[in-house]
Design a protein around this motif. Sequence first.
Motif, PDB file in Angstrom:
ATOM      1  N   THR A  58      26.778 -25.133 -15.159  1.00 24.36           N
ATOM      2  CA  THR A  58      25.530 -24.885 -14.831  1.00 24.36           C
ATOM      3  C   THR A  58      24.781 -26.005 -13.966  1.00 24.36           C
ATOM      4  O   THR A  58      25.125 -27.365 -13.866  1.00 24.36           O
ATOM      5  N   PRO A  59      23.654 -25.686 -13.279  1.00 18.35           N
ATOM      6  CA  PRO A  59      23.114 -24.328 -13.179  1.00 18.35           C
ATOM      7  C   PRO A  59      23.795 -23.265 -12.361  1.00 18.35           C
ATOM      8  O   PRO A  59      24.442 -23.603 -11.537  1.00 18.35           O
ATOM      9  N   HIS A  60      23.796 -22.066 -13.013  1.00 16.29           N
ATOM     10  CA  HIS A  60      24.434 -20.877 -12.642  1.00 16.29           C
ATOM     11  C   HIS A  60      23.795 -20.341 -11.515  1.00 16.29           C
ATOM     12  O   HIS A  60      22.980 -19.328 -11.772  1.00 16.29           O
ATOM     13  N   ASN A  61      23.734 -20.783 -10.397  1.00 22.21           N
ATOM     14  CA  ASN A  61      22.976 -20.247  -9.296  1.00 22.21           C
ATOM     15  C   ASN A  61      23.854 -19.821  -8.111  1.00 22.21           C
ATOM     16  O   ASN A  61      23.701 -20.374  -6.999  1.00 22.21           O
ATOM     17  N   PRO A  62      24.687 -18.807  -8.104  1.00 21.15           N
ATOM     18  CA  PRO A  62      25.621 -18.669  -7.184  1.00 21.15           C
ATOM     19  C   PRO A  62      25.038 -18.071  -5.900  1.00 21.15           C
ATOM     20  O   PRO A  62      23.919 -17.405  -5.914  1.00 21.15           O
ATOM     21  N   GLN A 120      24.016 -15.252  -3.454  1.00 14.86           N
ATOM     22  CA  GLN A 120      23.629 -13.699  -3.538  1.00 14.86           C
ATOM     23  C   GLN A 120      24.973 -13.006  -3.242  1.00 14.86           C
ATOM     24  O   GLN A 120      25.263 -11.957  -3.740  1.00 14.86           O
ATOM     25  N   ARG A 121      25.571 -13.541  -1.850  1.00 15.92           N
ATOM     26  CA  ARG A 121      26.655 -12.685  -1.503  1.00 15.92           C
ATOM     27  C   ARG A 121      27.933 -12.757  -2.214  1.00 15.92           C
ATOM     28  O   ARG A 121      28.615 -11.715  -2.597  1.00 15.92           O
ATOM     29  N   ILE A 122      28.244 -13.745  -3.224  1.00 16.98           N
ATOM     30  CA  ILE A 122      29.051 -13.752  -4.235  1.00 16.98           C
ATOM     31  C   ILE A 122      28.583 -12.920  -5.540  1.00 16.98           C
ATOM     32  O   ILE A 122      29.396 -12.251  -6.186  1.00 16.98           O
ATOM     33  N   LEU A 123      27.153 -13.240  -5.973  1.00 12.94           N
ATOM     34  CA  LEU A 123      26.835 -12.533  -7.353  1.00 12.94           C
ATOM     35  C   LEU A 123      26.969 -11.224  -6.946  1.00 12.94           C
ATOM     36  O   LEU A 123      27.006 -10.587  -8.038  1.00 12.94           O
ATOM     37  N   LYS A 124      26.407 -10.612  -5.873  1.00 10.33           N
ATOM     38  CA  LYS A 124      26.456  -9.069  -6.002  1.00 10.33           C
ATOM     39  C   LYS A 124      27.897  -8.581  -6.365  1.00 10.33           C
ATOM     40  O   LYS A 124      27.950  -7.220  -6.676  1.00 10.33           O
ATOM     41  N   GLU A 128      24.367 -12.402 -17.788  1.00 12.12           N
ATOM     42  CA  GLU A 128      24.818 -13.774 -18.170  1.00 12.12           C
ATOM     43  C   GLU A 128      26.308 -13.959 -17.460  1.00 12.12           C
ATOM     44  O   GLU A 128      26.789 -15.023 -17.031  1.00 12.12           O
ATOM     45  N   LEU A 129      27.090 -13.154 -17.896  1.00 13.50           N
ATOM     46  CA  LEU A 129      28.515 -12.997 -17.505  1.00 13.50           C
ATOM     47  C   LEU A 129      28.779 -12.803 -16.042  1.00 13.50           C
ATOM     48  O   LEU A 129      29.441 -13.564 -15.543  1.00 13.50           O
ATOM     49  N   TYR A 159      30.788 -15.534 -13.817  1.00 10.65           N
ATOM     50  CA  TYR A 159      31.689 -14.865 -12.797  1.00 10.65           C
ATOM     51  C   TYR A 159      31.537 -15.366 -11.599  1.00 10.65           C
ATOM     52  O   TYR A 159      32.569 -15.977 -10.841  1.00 10.65           O
ATOM     53  N   ALA A 160      30.550 -15.261 -10.970  1.00 13.23           N
ATOM     54  CA  ALA A 160      30.102 -15.658  -9.682  1.00 13.23           C
ATOM     55  C   ALA A 160      30.225 -17.129  -9.518  1.00 13.23           C
ATOM     56  O   ALA A 160      30.906 -17.432  -8.342  1.00 13.23           O
TER      57      ALA A 160
END
Length: 441
Positions: free
Chosen positions: A203-207, A209-213, A223-224, A228-229
């Motif tokens: 944390t912070p889990h702030n990946p 956006q290109r990976i999060l999507k 949360e998962l 994961y991202a």
Amino acid sequence: MKMFHKLLLVVLVIWGACDAPRKVLAEAASRHPNIVMIISDDQAWNDYGFMGHDQIKTPNLDKLAAESAVFKRGYVPTSLCRPSLMTMITGLYPHQNKITGNDPPKGTDRQKLLKHVRSVDCLPAMLGELGYKSFQCGKWWEGNPKLAGFTSSMTHGDPKRGGRHGDLGLKIGREGMQPVYRFIDQCGDDPFFLWYAPFLPHTPHNPPQRILKKYLNPETPVELSYYYAMVDWFDETCGQLLDYLDKQHLSENTIVVYVTDNGWIQYVPESDAERKKMKRRFRYAPKSKRSPYDGGLRTPIMVRWPGKIKPAEYDTLVSSIDLAPTLLDAVGLKPTKEMEGINLLKVIQDGGRTDRKAIFGEIFEHDMVDIDDPKTSLKYRWCIEGEWKAIFPGPRLKGEKPELYNLAQDPFEKHDEAASHPERVKQLLKLTNAWWDGESR
């Protein structure tokens, strides 16, 4: 004879006029392999493609695994970052190097803890005896990395400037890889040791956006998806590092070691109502970080050395205390007499066989009770022999009883079998006491 002397003189003149001596010295130095340690931060042992996860994408670590000796039953002795990292840099258990928790008792000057890193042999300093240059980036708790023998670093460790667990070093990976590339380039023909311990997937889990999507979908709790991202992002940075070694034609003479500092199981709220009440949205679940369970302790351990180590998978029990003696042996140095780990190169050579009977570990309070006496902070000791794992609570935990799990049948430790196998609990306790009985050494 005179003609021979003339010819010899000509050879020596030519030799001195060119850069042959420098090249010979450089080639001699290059026989010492470079060493790269990749250390994940807060990641469960099964959160990789090559370990069987069906959602998380880790193509770069999967590729590294395919090129490495992979110990799928690797462990760290303790499931908290600072003491875990110290096992890797010293080859000692926390009760040996005296770094058992992340912080000293409330009100104690953090600088007092630095006497412990000064009092033990550390990998960078030992490698420095052979002319290694070394670079620290990412997580680091022990003040200025020079105390451990690093020749350069990103972290400054000054508490007056925010130094605690890595400060400027925590930018690596999250804000690019240029400091690593710069260090590698500056080493020239000198062998190097790289400590790459990014603040990922922590944390912070702030990946990005290109990976999060890639992970956001109605079937996966948010949360998962974020966690994961973060793992995917960490894998991407590992790929960038390994690709740079390839680009610079360094991979063939570089040992790459992979391990994680401790596990992480992402906590998922049971309802939206609970989610709204939570102060910390991204936190770890029970039986992971800071616990004596495999969710906090187990990690794949990989060793890649092209041409020297044949890629293979092993079920051998290994520990992060094995890394220091392994790397020292690889460069021709002897482990210190205090190091209790084994040489993984020999284990690999012997097809995964080892004479070691069991592996051990210990869990302490997050904040140390006494910075010089490990037993005062002890919560649990644990032992694994074959498929059986025992957990023994310390005197601080009144009312708790020993636990026993069959990891082959119950890898997530859901069924305590201590009551059914009291003799095995007793036998594992005997082994554990022979390793460390909880008293200070």
